[in-house]
Design an enzyme around this catalytic site. Structure first.
Site, PDB file in Angstrom:
ATOM      1  N   GLU A 178     -12.624  21.641  25.874  1.00 54.79           N
ATOM      2  CA  GLU A 178     -12.112  20.809  25.752  1.00 54.79           C
ATOM      3  C   GLU A 178     -12.855  20.336  25.019  1.00 54.79           C
ATOM      4  OE1 GLU A 178     -10.163  18.285  26.629  1.00 54.79           O
ATOM      5  OE2 GLU A 178      -9.113  19.161  28.559  1.00 54.79           O
ATOM      6  N   CYS A 194     -15.168  12.429  23.392  1.00 61.39           N
ATOM      7  CA  CYS A 194     -14.451  12.572  22.090  1.00 61.39           C
ATOM      8  C   CYS A 194     -13.193  12.190  22.468  1.00 61.39           C
ATOM      9  CB  CYS A 194     -13.871  13.837  23.388  1.00 61.39           C
ATOM     10  SG  CYS A 194     -14.909  15.106  25.027  1.00 61.39           S
TER      11      CYS A 194
END
Ligand code: UN1
Length: 500
Positions: free
Chosen positions: A260, A294
């Protein structure tokens, strides 16, 4: 700016850990620190190479017992963890605010995300379904079975210091895996608190003690997880640079990785959009968690007809943003994680301006770790706009034709989250279609951040391709066996092969 003292923050952290029941492994070599003042709270002892290797060994040993524990029984461990998280939601949120600088509501939200994934995983523990497949041969059964994988190494980042661990750990545990967790060296106290709650749950249900182990330290500790062949899956969250190092190293030993990495998330605002709704969503997306998710909104791609008015309204909203102590309920923007992060923001803004950008507002440094969120109108999408700067900078780009918006949207190296604001159903569907947004997350009339745990979370391209959290992301934490069972009493070869 009125901020708590470092002593007061250290006392808060100690009190929260006390209520959780966790001891602080005080020592030297690793500092627990708060971005609220930018100062060290106290010293901790990092895990030595021998301790890290021993933790992996102990987890591998625990795995041999855990993998044969029935999945619904494994689910019971996660159910108890969820209950403890509920009971200590405030305490863990307190640690998240001290160490990551999140405002209270977002810190509580992070713990809520942990509770939610535990509930999801408990249900999942009775739903680790395999398929039965039609065999081409009479008297044969073709099926697939999902088995536990082994030790999962979780490497997590500072910005979701506990939730990302819980997505991985709650799911990995019901899948029958053991977990070794290397949290960000910037958030060891959150990790100590969260990990201790799991230790308590493990003791309460009498699960193997080493089914979860915490190791603390910097990059070298993470590298041990990456290189150890006993770690079957490395699930790593962080920068694309980190992923570029981790992915090939894990692959070189034929381990699995789940990455990720960076995002460069955009929202398209079409002329038909509900602009009031879009405005609120854009502000939360760009400024929430001080631009350090993110999924943070980094690019606004807006139709030329509505751009000027929208940017003016946006700048007005930015002007009223309360910035400061994240423990103050009125604050919406807390600190960046470090002085280095504020430096990176200043450098990115300088570059943007040098590349022809017009700074609409923000960018001022208010204290070593506090900045005013910035909006920059850009004439094109070259240079700095293509990079992820982990800070609250929103680049604004304009478009005329819808196709141009999609092309701009996709023309960055990252592919995590995206959204469109429109009332035109055709446009919304085109954005979600196979030639629309190329991200792992594509939304309509909602921002890029704040995903629910029920969906799979992750992205494409330089974001790394991994999927965590809900939906069928659990499959990454198990190994699949294809089973052919012949109950016909005769040997029939597939593909009509005759032999012997
Ligand atoms: C992250 O920033 O690493 O979708 C995770 C969101 C949160 C998770 C973000 N649920 O913004």
């Amino acid at each position: 700016m009125k901020l708590p003292t470092t002593d007061a923050l250290a006392a808060r952290a100690r009190a929260a850990l006390d209520r959780i029941g966790a001891a602080v492994p005080e020592g030297t070599g690793l500092a627990a620190r708060s971005p609220i003042t930018g100062e060290d709270l106290f010293g901790l002892r990092p895990s030595s190479p021998a301790e890290t290797a021993a933790a992996i060994g102990a987890a591998a040993e625990a795995f041999t017992a855990w993998r044969t524990t029935p999945a619904p029984v494994r689910g019971n461990l996660v159910r108890v963890l969820g209950e403890l998280l509920r009971a200590h939601q405030d305490d863990l949120a307190e640690l998240i605010t001290v160490e990551a600088g999140k405002i209270r509501s977002e810190a509580l939200g992070e713990v809520q995300e942990m509770i939610d994934i535990c509930e999801f995983a408990v249900g999942l523990s009775r739903q680790l379904y395999g398929r039965t497949i039609a065999s081409e041969r009479p008297g044969h059964r073709l099926a697939e079975t999902w088995h536990p994988l082994g030790v999962v190494g979780v490497i997590s980042a500072f910005n979701f210091p506990a939730a990302v661990w819980s997505w991985n750990t709650a799911v990995a545990l019901v899948c029958g895996d053991a977990v070794v967790w290397k949290p960000s060296e910037l958030t060891p106290l959150v990790a100590i608190g969260a990990s201790h709650l799991l230790d308590r749950a493990i003791a309460e249900v009498d699960a193997p003690r080493d089914v979860h182990r915490l190791v603390l330290g910097g990059r070298d500790v993470g590298e041990r997880l990456v290189d150890d062949p006993r770690v079957a899956l490395v699930s790593a969250t962080g920068s694309t640079r980190m992923g570029r190092a981790v992915g090939p190293r894990v692959a070189a030993r034929f381990g699995r990785s789940l990455l990720e990495l960076g995002g460069n998330n955009a929202s398209v605002v079409a002329p038909s959009a509900d602009l009031d709704l879009a405005l609120r969503a854009v502000v939360f997306g760009a400024v929430g968690t001080a631009g350090q998710r993110c999924t943070t909104l980094r690019r606004l791609i807006i139709h030329r007809d509505v751009a000027d008015e929208f940017v003016t309204r946006l700048a007005n909203a930015y002007a009223g943003l309360p910035i400061g102590d994240p423990f103050d309920d009125r604050t919406l923007v807390g600190p960046l994680i470090s002085g280095t992060a504020t430096d990176a923001m200043a450098q990115a803004l300088d570059k943007a301006v040098a590349e022809g950008g017009e700074l609409v507002c923000g960018g001022e440094r208010l204290a070593p770790t506090y900045v005013r969120p910035a909006i920059v109108r850009m004439p094109h999408q070259n240079g700095i706009v293509r990079e992820e700067t982990f800070a609250p900078i929103l680049y604004v780009l304009t478009y005329d034709a819808f196709g141009e918006a999609v092309a701009l949207h996709n023309d960055v190296p990252q592919g995590l989250s995206s959204s469109i604001f429109t009332r035109d159903q055709g446009e919304a569907e085109r954005f979600l279609a196979s030639d629309g947004s190329d991200c792992g997350i594509a939304n309509v009339n909602i921002g890029t951040s704040g995903a629910e745990i029920g969906g799979a979370f992750g992205g494409e391209k330089e974001t790394g391709g991994g999927r965590e959290s809900g939906s069928d992301a659990w499959r990454a934490y198990m190994r699949r066996a294809t089973n052919t069972v012949n109950y016909s009493g005769t040997l029939t070869l597939a593909q009509n092969v005759s032999f012997l």
